[in-house]
Design a protein around this motif. Structure first.
Motif, PDB file in Angstrom:
ATOM      1  N   PHE A  97     112.934 109.637  42.880  1.00 26.95           N
ATOM      2  CA  PHE A  97     113.400 109.507  41.509  1.00 26.95           C
ATOM      3  C   PHE A  97     113.371 108.030  41.115  1.00 26.95           C
ATOM      4  N   GLU A  98     113.169 107.787  39.847  1.00 27.62           N
ATOM      5  CA  GLU A  98     113.142 106.421  39.361  1.00 27.62           C
ATOM      6  C   GLU A  98     114.559 105.899  39.118  1.00 27.62           C
ATOM      7  N   ARG A 151     105.799  89.103  39.965  1.00 28.80           N
ATOM      8  CA  ARG A 151     107.181  89.293  39.520  1.00 28.80           C
ATOM      9  C   ARG A 151     107.847  90.450  40.258  1.00 28.80           C
ATOM     10  N   VAL A 152     107.047  91.416  40.689  1.00 29.38           N
ATOM     11  CA  VAL A 152     107.536  92.531  41.490  1.00 29.38           C
ATOM     12  C   VAL A 152     106.686  92.611  42.751  1.00 29.38           C
ATOM     13  N   SER A 153     107.314  92.810  43.891  1.00 30.80           N
ATOM     14  CA  SER A 153     106.579  92.930  45.142  1.00 30.80           C
ATOM     15  C   SER A 153     106.934  94.240  45.833  1.00 30.80           C
ATOM     16  N   ALA A 159     108.724 102.423  49.327  1.00 30.97           N
ATOM     17  CA  ALA A 159     108.657 101.037  48.868  1.00 30.97           C
ATOM     18  C   ALA A 159     107.571 100.866  47.807  1.00 30.97           C
ATOM     19  N   VAL A 160     106.443 101.542  48.002  1.00 29.99           N
ATOM     20  CA  VAL A 160     105.359 101.487  47.015  1.00 29.99           C
ATOM     21  C   VAL A 160     105.809 102.130  45.707  1.00 29.99           C
ATOM     22  N   PHE A 161     106.397 103.315  45.787  1.00 33.32           N
ATOM     23  CA  PHE A 161     106.879 104.008  44.583  1.00 33.32           C
ATOM     24  C   PHE A 161     107.870 103.138  43.821  1.00 33.32           C
ATOM     25  N   ASP A 162     108.838 102.589  44.528  1.00 37.51           N
ATOM     26  CA  ASP A 162     109.864 101.779  43.867  1.00 37.51           C
ATOM     27  C   ASP A 162     109.260 100.552  43.191  1.00 37.51           C
ATOM     28  N   ALA A 163     108.301  99.912  43.856  1.00 39.43           N
ATOM     29  CA  ALA A 163     107.688  98.720  43.284  1.00 39.43           C
ATOM     30  C   ALA A 163     106.912  99.055  42.008  1.00 39.43           C
TER      31      ALA A 163
END
Length: 367
Positions: free
Chosen positions: A363-364, A52-54, A276-280
Motif C-alpha cells: 500500500f502507498e 531526491r528519492v533513493s 524498497a523499490v515500490f516505496d521509492a
C-alpha cells in the motif's frame, strides 16, 4: 513566483531526457546492494533520477531507455537489469505464451492513458462513429501492443465492434520509434481469424493514412500530420476528454500501459528489495504531485493547468495515479480478459501469477 533556480531544482526543466530524444543516460546513487534500474525519466520518476528519492539499501544505477528496447532486453536479451519498466501486454504475452518467468511485476504503473484519443480517421472516409469502422482498413504499427489491445477491447465492449470486422494494415515503419524504440516481438503477435496485411514498404502508419491506404489509424502516438493541422485527418472522438471521463465514471478503469518489473531471482535473494523499490517509486510520484501543486503552474505553458489538475482530482481523487493492487485489480483484470478474448494470450491471466506474491499487499504511504 518561483525563480528559475527553484524550478530547476524541482526538476521541471529536465524532463526532455536523452531517452525521449533518442539517446541514453545512466548514473549511480546511494550505498548498498548494486542494482540497475531501466525506465523512462518522467515527472513521476524524476525524483529518482535526480537523487531526491533513493531506493533504500541499494547503490542504484538508473538507465534511461525506450519501452520497445526494454521489452526486448527482458524477454529476448540478457535481462541484466534487476528492475525494469515493461509494456504490460507484451509481458502478458511472454508470460502466457512463452513461459517467460525471469521477471515478476510490481504494482507500480508508470504509464497510463485513456485510449479514445488514440483513434484517428480520414475526414473524407465517412467515419463518424465506432460502428463505421466495420469493414474499413485500419493502420497500426504493432497489432498486439498494449494500447491497441486496450482500444480493441474497449471498442468491442462499449460499441460492439469486433476485431475480426476490421481489415488491419501493419506499417513496416513506426513514426514513434524515436520515443518508443524498436517494436518488440511481443507487440507483433497476430491471432487467427484476423484479416491483416502489410502496408507499402517505407511508409509509417500515419503516412498510410495520408496516402489513403487506410481509412483510420489506431496508434498511441499522435500523427505528425494531425499535430501540424492537416485537414485530411481528425480524431474519431473530437471531444475525447468528455468521452474518456464518462468511460471512467461508468467503469472505474484507468488503462495501464507500462508497469515496473523485478527479476525473480533478485527478489528471492534479497526479499527486502521489492518493497524498497515500490516505496521509492511511490515517494517519487508523491514528489511529482507536490511539484504539480506548487510549481508546475509556472513552468507549464498551459494557461488553465491548475484548473485541469483540480478537475482531475475531483473526478479521480487526490492520488489519481495510484500504485498498489487494491485500486488497480479491476483495470488489470480487464486487460487480462481482453487479451484472451482477442485470441492473443493463450489463457486469461491473473494478478496472482504475474505479480510478485508479496507485492499484492503493498500500500502507498502518502505522508
Amino acid at each position: 513566483m518561483p525563480d528559475r533556480r527553484t524550478i530547476l531544482k524541482a526538476g521541471l526543466l529536465t524532463l526532455a531526457t536523452p531517452a525521449i530524444l533518442g539517446g541514453r543516460a545512466a548514473h549511480a546513487q546511494g550505498n548498498g546492494l548494486p542494482i540497475t534500474v531501466s525506465s523512462y525519466r518522467l515527472d513521476r520518476t524524476q525524483a529518482l533520477f535526480d537523487g531526491r528519492v533513493s531506493i533504500e539499501g541499494t547503490n542504484t544505477t538508473f538507465v534511461e531507455d525506450a519501452i520497445g528496447d526494454m521489452n526486448t532486453a527482458a524477454f529476448s536479451g540478457k535481462g541484466t537489469n534487476e528492475v525494469t519498466e515493461l509494456g504490460l501486454h507484451p509481458f502478458m504475452l511472454a508470460h502466457a505464451n512463452e513461459g517467460f518467468r525471469d521477471y515478476a511485476l510490481l504494482p507500480v504503473f508508470l504509464l497510463r492513458q485513456f485510449r479514445h484519443k488514440s483513434v484517428f480517421v480520414r475526414t473524407d472516409a465517412g467515419i463518424a462513429t465506432p460502428q463505421d469502422l466495420r469493414g474499413r482498413r485500419v493502420g497500426t504499427p504493432g497489432y498486439s501492443s498494449t494500447s491497441l489491445t486496450w482500444i480493441r477491447g474497449i471498442f468491442q465492449e462499449e460499441y460492439g465492434v469486433r476485431p475480426e470486422e476490421i481489415e488491419w494494415v501493419v506499417a513496416n515503419k513506426d513514426s514513434s520509434a524515436g520515443e518508443a524504440g524498436k517494436i518488440s516481438e511481443q507487440e507483433q503477435q497476430v491471432p487467427e481469424g484476423i484479416s491483416i496485411s502489410q502496408g507499402t514498404p517505407g511508409l509509417d502508419e500515419s503516412e498510410l493514412l495520408l496516402a489513403g491506404e487506410v481509412d483510420a489509424l489506431f496508434h498511441a502516438a499522435t500523427p505528425a500530420a494531425y499535430v501540424q493541422g492537416d485537414p485530411r485527418i481528425s480524431r474519431l472522438f473530437p471531444d475525447f476528454r468528455s468521452v474518456e471521463q464518462d468511460y471512467y465514471r461508468r467503469t472505474g478503469v484507468f488503462p495501464i500501459m507500462h508497469v515496473l518489473a523485478i527479476r525473480r531471482d533478485t527478489a528471492s535473494e534479497h526479499p527486502w528489495l521489492p518493497r524498497a523499490v515500490f516505496d521509492a517509486y511511490s515517494r517519487a510520484k508523491f514528489e511529482a504531485y507536490k511539484i504539480k501543486d506548487r510549481l508546475t503552474w509556472a513552468a507549464d505553458m498551459l494557461p488553465w493547468y491548475s484548473q485541469e489538475l483540480e478537475n482531475t482530482r475531483a473526478l479521480m481523487g487526490q492520488n489519481f495515479y495510484p500504485y498498489g493492487m487494491e485500486q488497480n485489480r479491476q483495470t488489470l483484470e480487464t486487460l487480462f480478459r481482453y487479451s484472451n478474448d482477442q485470441g492473443l494470450a493463450s489463457r486469461t491471466l491473473s494478478v496472482e501469477e504475474t505479480f510478485l506474491e508479496e507485492s499484492l499487499e503493498y500500500f502507498e504511504d502518502s505522508t
